[in-house]
Design a protein around this motif. Structure first.
Motif, short mmCIF file in Angstrom:
data_model
loop_
_atom_site.label_atom_id
_atom_site.label_comp_id
_atom_site.label_asym_id
_atom_site.label_seq_id
_atom_site.Cartn_x
_atom_site.Cartn_y
_atom_site.Cartn_z
N VAL A 147 0.83 3.99 -2.93
CA VAL A 147 0.26 5.27 -2.62
C VAL A 147 1.04 5.67 -2.99
O VAL A 147 1.18 7.20 -3.66
CB VAL A 147 -0.19 5.30 -1.21
N ILE A 164 -7.03 10.28 -1.59
CA ILE A 164 -6.05 9.60 -2.61
C ILE A 164 -6.32 9.98 -3.78
O ILE A 164 -5.93 10.08 -5.42
CB ILE A 164 -4.97 8.32 -2.45
N LEU A 176 -8.68 6.74 3.63
CA LEU A 176 -7.88 7.03 2.50
C LEU A 176 -7.82 6.72 0.64
O LEU A 176 -7.57 7.63 -0.27
CB LEU A 176 -6.98 5.38 2.53
N VAL A 180 -3.02 -1.24 -4.60
CA VAL A 180 -3.90 -0.15 -3.36
C VAL A 180 -5.22 -0.18 -2.80
O VAL A 180 -5.19 -0.86 -1.69
CB VAL A 180 -4.39 1.29 -4.64
N LEU A 190 0.91 -0.71 0.00
CA LEU A 190 -0.19 0.00 -0.12
C LEU A 190 0.91 1.41 0.19
O LEU A 190 0.83 2.31 -0.51
CB LEU A 190 -1.07 -0.10 1.23
N SER A 202 -4.82 -1.95 0.91
CA SER A 202 -5.85 -1.92 1.44
C SER A 202 -5.75 -2.23 3.00
O SER A 202 -6.56 -2.60 4.06
CB SER A 202 -6.85 -1.18 1.21
N ASP A 245 -11.25 2.99 -6.63
CA ASP A 245 -10.94 3.88 -5.48
C ASP A 245 -12.54 3.96 -4.72
O ASP A 245 -12.44 3.61 -4.08
CB ASP A 245 -10.69 5.46 -6.25
#
Lengths: 174, 483, 406
Positions: B67, B142, B138, B427, B63, B431, B89
């Motif tokens: 990121v 992002i 998060l 990602v 992650l 998570s 996302d």
């Protein structure tokens, strides 16, 4: 300040409740009771009044609603009206969610902090334990010797008869 | 009104009885309960924990890398395009927020409904809520592309960028407020619930840094009943606030979609349907987590098969609400006669993402039906598989809602496809790494079962009755003799 | 336990309801003859009120059994008595068939002339189908109500079978809840949404359900409080149970408001012509006042009043709020039905007597069915356990959690 207490320990919640009832029926006032979980029936036995803490939530929550409503009104209608998607400046309906959230946020935080203040809990406070194991498996009934009129011997007898495992006098800060 | 003599059957005395269920197996003493729950935290963790933790850390590392890369390069590294501007996302965001909801449901709503079975699982469920909301938060951050400007979403004063304010009519702003409120209240509720247990751990600690930390955190708790009385009311008030809060959070999340006009998004059933879906997915996750902890930490006595059975039933029930909502949406598209709405649902079931749709139906409509037989509900392995399927299904549900709606909206000239890139997948996987790292640290260092609540159940509930039931048998015999 | 309590309505108290019903029948007959377009909506409105009350009592029973609730074990007979009004309610609803051309636009030929041909409603609202569905729904509900009652009474007679019957009731409950979700949605569509075939909302059935459930809880609570005050249930219902009913009432008025707000907010926000017509009608002219009162009566007042624990336990307050909600529910249905059919609100010499007659009929049926069985179930295994363990901790009489309220 150190004071003198008569501390009786029990290993059973039900016996504790009975002991509190007995002691109070002989006109001793119970200083406090210490237990590893909230024993039901103790409120009545100790004659505790219902806490008024929820009122704080109500008041602060209502304040939160008002704050959210006026703030949204101020920004969207008075300070800088802006046409977004043809919605009216005063879109009260669209402000409901934020009003609700702020009510809950302030209401919830207020009762949490009010509890800490009222129960005098704060980070790093040195714990004052009435007996060993009150956070594990021991229940303690505590009477305070206020003045010389307090009949220590009689109180001790009463507690022993109500099934206390141990009764002792202790100078402590509780 | 009248009182008449018994005319039905004098055998009324022989009526069969149904005692309330026990939620703790065996008859552990109060000290035993403390010991059972506190000991795993005091010793060294087992091999199982280390393996899980290692994998989770790898995920977390992934992650961080992903990121960093994303922020360095911009969100072009995701598979987003002009047609599909929201994809993995926002899917992940809704997915994680949903997971959190079961924790609040167990800790608050079941408290109000006096469901005693919540006592063994509420603490870890609440912790799950906190970590899930962290993961969720998060993604919008992002997705902004410039996360260092994230504070723009809060109204602040004085406003240095001119007197412009955030648009309070926007559901995205509601979201920000709702989720920060949800996180704060959940955290307060979780921490407050832990204070008495932290005091227990403080008193067990021999000294040193451990004792110091627990002393700071336990706020000088000493078990005073005057405090307990206030404490219980405070918990109830917080539960009473958290209950509508949890409904509002996912309702507001659903409004991110439902207030728009996009086919498949604009429908009034979204708020309660999202809430039901959230609870469904959350219970899937609670089942997954509790089955893992139950096996690795040996807490079978406290997290019993009955607990798993209850959770399976809630999963089944909420799964059926979700199925009902799917059916309603299809029905309305058919009934209503709106061309775009109709096409959207045809496209859902036959378009390029149809496989996602069928996977969703398989996991969310058919899988919960598997839970009808008691045999499946009492098999840990079967429940574990079901819980994983639920998680997968609910992730795909959000994917279907978001991507399938966007990729073919009104104008065919604006149609497009979304293909996830490695970063998208990275990602998402990351998570999970964050979530599991937090959770594994939690079960290692904090009391994952509410000791004081278990003591209350054991000291007060049906359990005590069972101990004295032998006496009752004797009493009954005596009465029979007298009669 | 050698005695059990029963209930009987004193015969002098039957006079007023009978007179009200007679007046209602006469007024309805006159209205149908002189102004059918005004009278049929009243019959639909009160009929739906009637059937949804009995139905939600059945749903209340089912939720209690399906969740293995222990606290409500001694209250079972009250919702049962309400649910037994279902057959009569069903007949009254089916009578609407004769007024279909005054109520349902889809019975008029050519109504869908301008609707796109692929719209499912053209097929869904074929009159034959709709009435077949209506019959199917009401028959299903009646079957469940009777099955429940049968098992419940059997338990009274057969203590040795009580656990088996208890489980059977649980099974019926689960089945009923599933069937209810589908049939109630169908009913809400056919009887209410189809009054305006051009409009629909996916939330609608949930909205009607929320109101229905509140109505059921209010009716049950009112009956329990009255029966406790007047004696028959004095020993059998504790103050804690009344407090619990109050909490339930509070929770579901909030739920109703939540659904109301979400539906209204989303339609307002979307602002699509085909959707907003529904609320457009209801927020214009004289309807707006009723629209506002609806929200105040069904949510704001009950919410503010029931916030405190004292109010939830206070019989007088609870009775007042229950009555308010029962009236509010009527208003809610009035606002769902009549703006689709009338251009302005009408409330006068036709509507009032008809509404009173339905209330009176419901009252008579309820008291009649209540008198036909012991007021508390005799061999309920939960109650039996509590009788054997009068001081058992965790029983429903035990003060446990005292509720959430500032």
């Amino acid at each position: 300040m150190r004071r003198t207490f008569l501390i009786a320990t029990f290993s059973d919640g039900d016996r504790l409740v009975k002991a509190v009832e007995t002691v109070r029926s002989y006109n001793f006032s119970v200083y406090d009771v210490y237990s590893p979980y909230p024993v039901h029936g103790l409120d009545e036995a100790m004659g505790l009044r219902r806490t008024r803490l929820p009122w704080i939530t109500l008041l602060v929550g209502a304040f939160g609603t008002t704050l959210a409503l006026t703030f949204q009104f101020y920004t969207s209608v008075l300070d800088w009206p802006l046409n977004v998607g043809g919605k009216p400046d005063n879109s009260t309906l669209a402000w409901v969610p934020i009003c609700f959230e702020l009510t809950v946020l302030l209401g919830g935080l207020s009762i949490f902090f009010a509890l800490l203040v009222r129960a005098r809990l704060y980070p790093g406070k040195k714990e004052q334990l009435a007996a060993e194991g009150v956070t594990n498996d021991t229940f303690a009934l505590v009477l305070r010797k206020k003045d010389s009129a307090f009949d220590m011997k009689y109180a001790r007898e009463l507690l022993e008869q109500s099934g206390a495992d141990e009764v002792k006098v202790r100078e402590a800060e509780l | 009104m009248s009182t008449t003599a018994m005319e039905f059957d004098p055998r009324i005395q022989e009526a069969q009885v149904l005692p309330p269920p026990h939620w703790v197996e065996g008859h552990p003493s109060l000290a035993q309960i403390t010991d059972d729950i506190a000991r795993p935290m005091e010793g060294r963790p087992g091999k199982g924990w280390w393996i899980c933790f290692g994998i989770a850390c790898l995920g977390l590392l992934d992650l961080v890398g992903m990121v960093t890369w994303l922020i360095a390069k911009g969100i072009g590294v995701w598979g987003l395009n002009n047609s599909v501007g929201w994809a993995f996302d926002i899917t992940n965001f809704v997915f994680w927020i949903g997971i959190g909801h079961a924790g609040t449901l167990i800790s608050a709503i079941l408290l109000l409904f006096r469901q005693q079975w919540r006592t063994s699982i509420n603490r870890s469920a609440e912790a799950m809520t906190i970590f899930a909301v962290m993961c969720a938060g998060l993604f919008p951050a992002i997705h902004m592309g410039r996360p260092w400007d994230a504070f723009f979403i809060f109204p602040y004063f004085p406003n240095q960028r001119g007197p412009l304010w955030v648009n309070f009519r926007s559901p995205l702003v509601w979201d920000v407020v709702a989720i920060s409120t949800y996180f704060t209240i959940s955290l307060v509720f979780w921490y407050l619930g832990m204070v008495p247990d932290l005091a227990t751990l403080r008193d067990r600690a021999k000294g040193g840094i451990k004792k110091f930390i627990f002393r700071v955190l336990s706020l000088g708790w000493n078990g005073s009943h005057r405090t307990w009385a206030r404490y219980e009311i405070t918990s109830l008030v917080l539960a009473g606030l958290a209950t509508p809060l949890v409904l509002s959070v996912h309702s507001i999340v659903s409004m991110d979609f439902a207030t728009s006009l996009v086919p498949g998004w604009h429908t009034t059933i979204f708020p309660p349907y999202f809430v039901a879906g959230a609870i469904y997915s959350g219970f899937g996750m609670v089942l997954t987590l509790l089955i893992i902890t139950r096996q690795t930490m040996h807490l079978e006595r406290y997290i019993t098969m009955q607990h798993l059975d209850k959770m399976a039933k809630v999963t089944m029930f909420t799964g059926m609400i979700v199925s009902y909502a799917y059916a309603t949406e299809f029905f309305s598209a058919w009934y209503g006669g709106n061309l775009y709405e109709r096409y959207h649902f045809i496209n859902r079931a036959t378009g390029p993402y149809a496989w996602c749709f069928y996977l969703m139906v398989l996991c969310n409509v058919i899988t919960p039906q598997m839970l009808w037989p008691r045999k499946i509900r009492s098999s840990v392995a079967a429940l574990f598989i079901v819980s994983i399927l639920v998680n997968i299904g609910m992730w795909f549900e959000r994917f279907v809602i978001i991507v399938v709606s966007l990729h073919r909206a009104f104008l065919p000239s604006g149609w497009g496809m979304f293909y996830p890139t490695k970063i998208d997948v990275g990602v998402l996987v990351g998570s999970f790494g964050l979530f599991f790292t937090c959770f594994l640290l939690f079960i290692r260092f904090l009391p994952m079962i509410a000791m004081w609540e278990i003591r209350g159940v054991a000291g007060h509930g049906a359990y005590k009755m069972a101990l004295s039931s032998d006496d009752d048998e004797e009493q009954k015999q005596e009465e029979a003799v007298i009669a | 336990m050698s005695e059990h309590v029963t209930y009987e309505l004193p015969s002098q108290k039957r006079a007023l309801p009978v007179v009200l019903i007679a007046i209602g029948v006469l007024v309805a007959a006159y209205g149908l003859y002189s102004d059918p377009a005004r009278t049929w909506p009243s019959l639909l409105l009160n009929g739906f009120y009637f059937i949804s009350l009995s139905l939600s009592a059945l749903f209340f029973l089912a939720t209690q059994r399906a969740t293995n609730a222990r606290w409500s074990a001694s209250l079972r007979r009250i919702p049962e008595a309400f649910s037994l009004a279902l057959p009569v309610a069903a007949v009254l609803m089916m009578l609407l068939y004769f007024g279909r051309q005054y109520l349902f636009p889809w019975t008029h030929p050519g109504i869908f002339a301008s609707t796109p041909s692929f719209a499912g409603k053209i097929r869904y609202l074929q009159p034959g189908w709709v009435f077949a569905r209506m019959i199917f729904c009401v028959v299903t509900w009646i079957v469940f109500a009777l099955l429940f009652r049968k098992a419940s009474l059997q338990q009274d007679r057969h203590p040795e079978l009580s656990l088996k019957l208890h489980q059977r009731l649980t099974a019926y409950s689960v089945l009923f809840i599933l069937t209810f979700a589908l049939t109630f949605t169908a009913g809400a569509f056919d009887w209410l949404i189809s009054l305006e075939p051009e409009w629909f909302s996916t939330m609608f059935a949930v909205y009607v359900f929320a109101g229905t459930f509140v109505q059921g809880i209010a009716a049950v609570t009112l009956a329990v409080v009255l029966l406790k005050e007047r004696g028959p249930l004095r020993q059998h219902v504790s103050e804690h149970q009344i407090h619990d009913l109050g909490k339930l009432l509070f929770a579901f008025t909030v739920f109703w408001a939540y659904i109301w707000t979400c539906q209204y907010l989303l339609i307002w926000y979307g602002n699509i012509p085909e959707e907003v017509t529904f609320f457009g009608k209801r927020t214009n002219g004289p309807w707006l006042v009723l629209f506002a009162i609806n929200f105040i009566v069904n949510w704001l007042i009950p919410f503010l009043v029931l916030l405190s624990k004292g109010a939830k336990c206070n019989h007088k307050v609870l009775k007042t709020i229950c009555c308010l909600i029962l009236v509010g529910r009527w208003l809610d249905l009035y606002l769902l039905i009549t703006p689709s059919l009338w251009s302005g609100p009408k409330f006068g010499l036709i509507e009032i007597p008809i509404a009173l007659a339905y209330f009176a009929l419901l009252y008579l049926l309820f008291t009649y069915n209540l008198a036909r069985a012991p007021l508390t179930p005799l061999n309920d295994p939960v109650l039996a356990y509590e009788r054997l363990h009068p001081h058992a901790p965790g029983r429903h009489m035990q003060p446990e959690l005292s509720g959430v309220e500032p």
